[in-house]
Enzyme design. Structure first.
Site, PDB file in Angstrom:
ATOM      1  N   TYR A  60       0.854  -1.189   0.000  1.00  0.00           N
ATOM      2  CA  TYR A  60       0.000   0.000   0.000  1.00  0.00           C
ATOM      3  C   TYR A  60       0.890   1.238   0.000  1.00  0.00           C
ATOM      4  O   TYR A  60       1.781   1.354   0.834  1.00  0.00           O
ATOM      5  CB  TYR A  60      -0.909   0.025   1.239  1.00  0.00           C
ATOM      6  CG  TYR A  60      -2.353  -0.163   0.851  1.00  0.00           C
ATOM      7  CD1 TYR A  60      -2.949   0.733  -0.028  1.00  0.00           C
ATOM      8  CD2 TYR A  60      -3.099  -1.234   1.320  1.00  0.00           C
ATOM      9  CE1 TYR A  60      -4.257   0.557  -0.430  1.00  0.00           C
ATOM     10  CE2 TYR A  60      -4.408  -1.412   0.927  1.00  0.00           C
ATOM     11  CZ  TYR A  60      -4.990  -0.512   0.037  1.00  0.00           C
ATOM     12  OH  TYR A  60      -6.276  -0.685  -0.356  1.00  0.00           O
ATOM     13  N   GLU A  62      -0.460   4.711  -0.586  1.00  0.00           N
ATOM     14  CA  GLU A  62      -1.312   5.891  -0.812  1.00  0.00           C
ATOM     15  C   GLU A  62      -0.499   7.159  -0.590  1.00  0.00           C
ATOM     16  O   GLU A  62       0.266   7.248   0.372  1.00  0.00           O
ATOM     17  CB  GLU A  62      -2.522   5.856   0.117  1.00  0.00           C
ATOM     18  CG  GLU A  62      -3.577   4.886  -0.379  1.00  0.00           C
ATOM     19  CD  GLU A  62      -4.764   4.765   0.550  1.00  0.00           C
ATOM     20  OE1 GLU A  62      -4.778   5.426   1.603  1.00  0.00           O
ATOM     21  OE2 GLU A  62      -5.668   3.988   0.214  1.00  0.00           O
ATOM     22  N   ASP A 206      -6.074  13.426 -25.428  1.00  0.00           N
ATOM     23  CA  ASP A 206      -5.998  12.027 -24.993  1.00  0.00           C
ATOM     24  C   ASP A 206      -5.225  11.266 -26.073  1.00  0.00           C
ATOM     25  O   ASP A 206      -5.756  10.958 -27.139  1.00  0.00           O
ATOM     26  CB  ASP A 206      -7.431  11.503 -24.842  1.00  0.00           C
ATOM     27  CG  ASP A 206      -7.481  10.060 -24.391  1.00  0.00           C
ATOM     28  OD1 ASP A 206      -6.462   9.350 -24.519  1.00  0.00           O
ATOM     29  OD2 ASP A 206      -8.547   9.634 -23.915  1.00  0.00           O
ATOM     30  N   THR A 232      -3.188   5.911 -22.145  1.00  0.00           N
ATOM     31  CA  THR A 232      -3.020   4.576 -21.594  1.00  0.00           C
ATOM     32  C   THR A 232      -1.568   4.189 -21.859  1.00  0.00           C
ATOM     33  O   THR A 232      -0.876   4.856 -22.631  1.00  0.00           O
ATOM     34  CB  THR A 232      -3.956   3.560 -22.282  1.00  0.00           C
ATOM     35  OG1 THR A 232      -3.812   3.704 -23.692  1.00  0.00           O
ATOM     36  CG2 THR A 232      -5.392   3.782 -21.879  1.00  0.00           C
ATOM     37  N   LYS A 235      -1.081   0.368 -25.163  1.00  0.00           N
ATOM     38  CA  LYS A 235      -1.389   0.254 -26.600  1.00  0.00           C
ATOM     39  C   LYS A 235      -0.079   0.308 -27.396  1.00  0.00           C
ATOM     40  O   LYS A 235       0.724  -0.606 -27.291  1.00  0.00           O
ATOM     41  CB  LYS A 235      -2.361   1.370 -27.003  1.00  0.00           C
ATOM     42  CG  LYS A 235      -3.733   1.267 -26.310  1.00  0.00           C
ATOM     43  CD  LYS A 235      -4.718   2.278 -26.868  1.00  0.00           C
ATOM     44  CE  LYS A 235      -6.121   2.097 -26.334  1.00  0.00           C
ATOM     45  NZ  LYS A 235      -6.380   2.792 -25.059  1.00  0.00           N
ATOM     46  N   ARG A 241      -1.178  -2.560 -18.625  1.00  0.00           N
ATOM     47  CA  ARG A 241      -2.488  -1.905 -18.703  1.00  0.00           C
ATOM     48  C   ARG A 241      -2.537  -0.802 -17.644  1.00  0.00           C
ATOM     49  O   ARG A 241      -2.329  -1.076 -16.461  1.00  0.00           O
ATOM     50  CB  ARG A 241      -3.541  -2.974 -18.423  1.00  0.00           C
ATOM     51  CG  ARG A 241      -4.959  -2.620 -18.695  1.00  0.00           C
ATOM     52  CD  ARG A 241      -5.762  -3.878 -18.919  1.00  0.00           C
ATOM     53  NE  ARG A 241      -5.471  -4.411 -20.239  1.00  0.00           N
ATOM     54  CZ  ARG A 241      -6.035  -3.974 -21.365  1.00  0.00           C
ATOM     55  NH1 ARG A 241      -6.941  -3.031 -21.329  1.00  0.00           N
ATOM     56  NH2 ARG A 241      -5.703  -4.496 -22.519  1.00  0.00           N
TER      57      ARG A 241
HETATM   58  N1  DSN Z   1     -11.222   0.798 -25.786  1.00  0.00           N
HETATM   59  C1  DSN Z   1     -10.081   1.488 -26.317  1.00  0.00           C
HETATM   60  C2  DSN Z   1      -9.972   1.314 -27.797  1.00  0.00           C
HETATM   61  O1  DSN Z   1     -10.206   0.208 -28.251  1.00  0.00           O
HETATM   62  O2  DSN Z   1      -9.634   2.226 -28.513  1.00  0.00           O
HETATM   63  C3  DSN Z   1     -10.056   2.915 -25.895  1.00  0.00           C
HETATM   64  O3  DSN Z   1     -11.231   3.586 -26.215  1.00  0.00           O
END
Ligand code: DSN
Length: 420
Positions: A60, A62, A206, A232, A235, A241
Site C-alpha cells: 500500500y 497511498e 488524450d 493509456t 497500446k 495496462r
Molecule cells: N477501448 C479502447 C480502444 O479500443 O480504442 C479505448 O477507447
C-alpha cells in the site's frame, strides 16, 4: 503447446487452481496462434510482464513519493520516482502523474480537477472516432457534463477544425478534448490549442492510441500545445495496462490531489514498476525502429486492402490504424469481425463516420499494426495478411485454407518464446 519452463514457473498456480491455470494457458495459446489486429492491443514487453508479476502488488503506498500514508515505502518511492523521471524524459514534459489505473481514470482526474457538474465540454463525436470517456451518454463524462461534439468533414472524413472553432465560439466550453480511438490521421493539436486559447477553454489531448508513435517522434506531440495530456500505457507503448497524465507544471498540485485522494486509493505499485520499464524501453533506438515499422505496416495494410476493393476511411492512414468501410464489399462490421475471428484473425467491428448502422453492428472494422509488428511482421507478411483478410471476407468457402495460413504465419513469428 505451453512450454515446460512456463509450467515450472507456475507450478503452484497449476496445483492450487487448475481451472484458472488452464484458462490462462488457453489465453496464452490464443494470443500466440491468432493474429491480433485490434488497434488498441499489443504484446507488452516481456520485462514489463515480469515487473508486474511481483510482490510489489502487496504494497500500500497511498500518497506520493516521500509523502505516503504508510511506512515501508522506501523502495516503491524510488520506483515511482523513476517512472515519473522516465515519462517526463520520454515526452519532454514538465510534470506527470503515473498513478492512474487506466485511461478512463486519467481522464476522470483531469475532468474533476477543472470542471464542475454541468460544465460544457467540446469533444469529438464517438461516431467519428472519439472515445467513450469523451462524453458518451452511457459514460460518466456524458452524464455529468454538458457535451457538445465536433465531427469530421463528410467530404474527406478529416477533422473539421472550422467546426471546432464555430462550436467553441457558440458554446464557450470550459474544456476542449482531442484524441480518438478510430481516427487514423494526424490530429493538429496546435490549431486546437489556438481555438481553446481564443475562447479561454482548457485543452486536453488524450493520446492513448498515438502515445508510442509520439514517443518515437513519428506523430506530432501535443506537449506544449495541450494543458493536459492523458494516455493509456498498454497500446502502442507496449507497457502494462494503465494510465498516465502529463501536464504543465502549474497543474501539479491540482492533478495530484484529484488522482489521489480524489478518485483513487492505493496506487498499483507493480504496474507503476512495469510502466517505468516500458518508459525506459521506449527511449531506445529499437523502439523507434519498431514504431517506424508499425507505420510502414499500417500503410501497406491500407494499400493492399484498397487494392482488394475495400474502401479505406480517409483513403489511408498516418498512424498505426486503418479503418475499413465494408459496405464496399457488402458486409457489416459485425459479420466481418465474426468471419475473421473464425480464421484466427482478431479485429473489432467499429463505427465509421456517419455510420448508418448501430454500434452493435457497424459498417466498419478497425485494424491496427502494433501487435503484428511486435511479433516481427514486416512488409511481406503484412501484405500476405491483407490478402488473407480480403479472401476471408470475400470467399467464405476458403476458411480452412486461410486458417492454416494464419497458423503458419503466427508460428513463424512466435510472441513469447518462453511460454509457447
Ligand atoms: N477501448 C479502447 C480502444 O479500443 O480504442 C479505448 O477507447
Amino acid at each position: 503447446m505451453i512450454t515446460e519452463v512456463y509450467e515450472k514457473i507456475n507450478k503452484d498456480l497449476k496445483e492450487i487452481d487448475p481451472e484458472i491455470y488452464d484458462l490462462i494457458v488457453k489465453e496464452i495459446i490464443r494470443q500466440g496462434e491468432g493474429i491480433n489486429l485490434i488497434a488498441s492491443e499489443n504484446y507488452a514487453f516481456k520485462a514489463v510482464l515480469q515487473a508486474m508479476g511481483t510482490p510489489l502488488s502487496n504494497k500500500y503506498a497511498e500518497g506520493y513519493p516521500k509523502k505516503r500514508y504508510y511506512s515501508g515505502c522506501e523502495y516503491v518511492d524510488i520506483i515511482e520516482e523513476l517512472a515519473i523521471k522516465r515519462l517526463k524524459e520520454l515526452y519532454k514534459a514538465e510534470y506527470c502523474n503515473v498513478q492512474p489505473h487506466s485511461g478512463a481514470q486519467a481522464n476522470m482526474a483531469v475532468y474533476f480537477a477543472i470542471l464542475r457538474p454541468g460544465d460544457t465540454i467540446l469533444t469529438m463525436s464517438l461516431n467519428c472516432g472519439g472515445h467513450l470517456t469523451h462524453g458518451s451518454p452511457v459514460n460518466f463524462s456524458g452524464i455529468i457534463y454538458n457535451v457538445v461534439h465536433y465531427e469530421v468533414s463528410r467530404a474527406n472524413e478529416l477533422i473539421d477544425y472550422d467546426m471546432i472553432r464555430d462550436l467553441a465560439i457558440k458554446y464557450k466550453p470550459r474544456l476542449i478534448v482531442a484524441g480518438a480511438s478510430s481516427y487514423p490521421r494526424v490530429i493538429d493539436s496546435k490549431i486546437i490549442a489556438e481555438i481553446a486559447k481564443e475562447v479561454e477553454a482548457f485543452f486536453m489531448f488524450d493520446m492513448a492510441h498515438y502515445s508510442g508513435l509520439i514517443a518515437a517522434d513519428l506523430y506530432p506531440s501535443p506537449v506544449n500545445h495541450a494543458d493536459f495530456i492523458t494516455s493509456t500505457t498498454h497500446k502502442t507503448l507496449r507497457g502494462p495496462r494503465g494510465g498516465v497524465i502529463i501536464a504543465k507544471k502549474e497543474y501539479e498540485k491540482l492533478i495530484n490531489k484529484w488522482v489521489f485522494p480524489g478518485i483513487q486509493g492505493g496506487p498499483l505499485m507493480h504496474v507503476i514498476a512495469a510502466k517505468a520499464v516500458a518508459f525506459k524501453l521506449a527511449q531506445s533506438p529499437e523502439f523507434k525502429d519498431y514504431q517506424r515499422q508499425v507505420l510502414i505496416n499500417a500503410k501497406i495494410l491500407a494499400e493492399e486492402l484498397k487494392n482488394q476493393g475495400i474502401r479505406i476511411v480517409t483513403d489511408g492512414t498516418d498512424s498505426h490504424m486503418v479503418l475499413c468501410d465494408l459496405r464496399s464489399i457488402g458486409l457489416t462490421g459485425k459479420e466481418a469481425e465474426n468471419i475473421l475471428n473464425e480464421v484466427g484473425i482478431f479485429v473489432n467491428k467499429n463505427v465509421i463516420p456517419f455510420d448508418p448502422q448501430v454500434p452493435a453492428v457497424t459498417s466498419g472494422i478497425r485494424l491496427g499494426t502494433p501487435a503484428i509488428t511486435t511479433r516481427g511482421f514486416k512488409e511481406q507478411e503484412t501484405k500476405e495478411l491483407a490478402k488473407l483478410i480480403a479472401l476471408a471476407l470475400k470467399e467464405p468457402n476458403k476458411k480452412d485454407y486461410i486458417k492454416s495460413k494464419v497458423i503458419e504465419l503466427s508460428q513463424a513469428f512466435p510472441v513469447y518464446k518462453i511460454y509457447l
